[in-house]
Design a protein around this motif. Structure first.
Motif, PDB file in Angstrom:
ATOM      1  N   PRO A  64       0.803  -1.233   0.000  1.00  0.00           N
ATOM      2  CA  PRO A  64       0.000   0.000   0.000  1.00  0.00           C
ATOM      3  C   PRO A  64       0.829   1.273   0.000  1.00  0.00           C
ATOM      4  N   THR A  65       2.129   1.167   0.206  1.00  0.00           N
ATOM      5  CA  THR A  65       2.990   2.347   0.101  1.00  0.00           C
ATOM      6  C   THR A  65       3.017   2.870  -1.336  1.00  0.00           C
ATOM      7  N   TRP A  67       0.753   1.348  -4.002  1.00  0.00           N
ATOM      8  CA  TRP A  67      -0.414   0.986  -4.807  1.00  0.00           C
ATOM      9  C   TRP A  67      -1.710   1.152  -4.022  1.00  0.00           C
ATOM     10  N   THR A  68      -2.794   1.469  -4.750  1.00  0.00           N
ATOM     11  CA  THR A  68      -4.133   1.556  -4.174  1.00  0.00           C
ATOM     12  C   THR A  68      -5.033   0.535  -4.866  1.00  0.00           C
ATOM     13  N   THR A  70      -8.350  -0.863  -6.324  1.00  0.00           N
ATOM     14  CA  THR A  70      -9.593  -0.347  -6.888  1.00  0.00           C
ATOM     15  C   THR A  70     -10.426  -1.546  -7.359  1.00  0.00           C
ATOM     16  N   TYR A  74      -4.922  -2.613  -9.267  1.00  0.00           N
ATOM     17  CA  TYR A  74      -4.098  -1.788  -8.390  1.00  0.00           C
ATOM     18  C   TYR A  74      -3.541  -0.606  -9.174  1.00  0.00           C
ATOM     19  N   SER A  75      -3.843   0.590  -8.704  1.00  0.00           N
ATOM     20  CA  SER A  75      -3.390   1.799  -9.394  1.00  0.00           C
ATOM     21  C   SER A  75      -2.221   2.417  -8.645  1.00  0.00           C
ATOM     22  N   LEU A  76      -1.349   3.030  -9.398  1.00  0.00           N
ATOM     23  CA  LEU A  76      -0.179   3.682  -8.838  1.00  0.00           C
ATOM     24  C   LEU A  76      -0.603   4.890  -8.016  1.00  0.00           C
ATOM     25  N   LYS A  77      -0.061   5.025  -6.819  1.00  0.00           N
ATOM     26  CA  LYS A  77      -0.404   6.174  -5.983  1.00  0.00           C
ATOM     27  C   LYS A  77       0.193   7.457  -6.558  1.00  0.00           C
ATOM     28  N   PRO A  78      -0.454   8.585  -6.322  1.00  0.00           N
ATOM     29  CA  PRO A  78       0.097   9.864  -6.795  1.00  0.00           C
ATOM     30  C   PRO A  78       1.489  10.112  -6.212  1.00  0.00           C
ATOM     31  N   VAL A  80       4.197   8.725  -6.818  1.00  0.00           N
ATOM     32  CA  VAL A  80       5.065   7.544  -6.762  1.00  0.00           C
ATOM     33  C   VAL A  80       5.660   7.316  -8.144  1.00  0.00           C
ATOM     34  N   LYS A 127       0.745   6.385 -15.249  1.00  0.00           N
ATOM     35  CA  LYS A 127      -0.538   6.077 -14.600  1.00  0.00           C
ATOM     36  C   LYS A 127      -0.813   4.580 -14.684  1.00  0.00           C
TER      37      LYS A 127
END
Length: 230
Positions: A64-65, A67-68, A70, A74-78, A80, A127
């Motif tokens: 979770p550091t 990825w989020t 959904t 799993y989407s890349l966190k802003p 990152v 993204k």
């Protein structure tokens, strides 16, 4: 040919002996293809060594550091960097769990990362959304029919009488010399891969798993422009 050794030489010989023609616009594209296929094999072997969990989406996990989760993957966190997120899958594999389709896409991303600069990788893949066969269009995965496999190709072992849908088949990286890596099964020969899938069939199954006559590759003509001269 004298410039190629080890895995690169095996790839070169497979390309030279293939019954299907392989066309390159430049020598640079050809050399990049050799490098990229070698890095696909390295990434597959490394993932086998790291052994992240094999999981369907409902029990999957990504660090979770970076990825989020959904409903679609799993989407890349802003803020990152894509290069850091892909590298983390290999550096902290215990924080990850996914199935074989996702494993193949992640192997492709890792191979591209190892074949071009971090700067270019981060520009191309800003993204990321990862799960199943979801991938950025710049990765350029395409699938063709045929069984003239080249080391670094991704192939598919189909299991028509599967018990659980997750074992409908196994996407696997062809490592050469009749060895394949499939996440959840490991490195096996084609015969061993089929035997493993046959243990995952429904009761009273009569249809054996088999290796399909198709292979998936990356768009090397597009990706080669982001690599440094050889």
């Amino acid at each position: 040919m004298s410039r190629f050794h080890g895995v690169q030489r095996e790839i070169y010989l497979a390309l030279a002996d293939s019954l299907s023609p392989h066309y390159y616009e430049t020598t640079h594209q050809f050399l990049f293809d050799i490098l990229l296929k070698e890095n696909i094999i390295k990434a597959a072997k490394l993932l086998n060594d790291k052994r992240p969990d094999f999981s369907p989406f409902v029990t999957s996990k990504f660090n979770p550091t970076f990825w989020t989760k959904t409903p679609f993957g799993y989407s890349l966190k802003p803020n990152v960097l894509p290069s850091n997120a892909i590298s983390d899958i290999y550096n902290n594999s215990s924080e990850y769990g996914f199935e074989c389709e996702t494993a193949v896409v992640l192997i492709f991303y890792k191979a591209v990362l190892d074949s071009i600069s971090n700067r270019s990788f981060n520009h191309l893949f800003q993204k990321l959304l990862v799960w199943d066969w979801s991938y950025d269009r710049d990765l350029g995965i395409y699938t063709e029919s045929g069984n003239n496999f080249i080391p670094g190709d991704v192939v598919y072992f189909y299991n028509p009488d599967y018990d659980h849908p997750i074992w409908m088949g196994e996407n696997a990286v062809y490592l050469g010399r009749d060895l394949y890596f499939g996440h959840g099964i490991g490195v096996k020969t084609s015969e061993e891969m089929i035997a493993a899938l046959n243990t995952l069939r429904k009761k009273n199954a009569v249809k054996s798993a088999y290796l399909m006559s198709q292979h998936s590759r990356l768009n090397i003509r597009y990706l080669a422009q982001f690599s440094t001269p050889f």
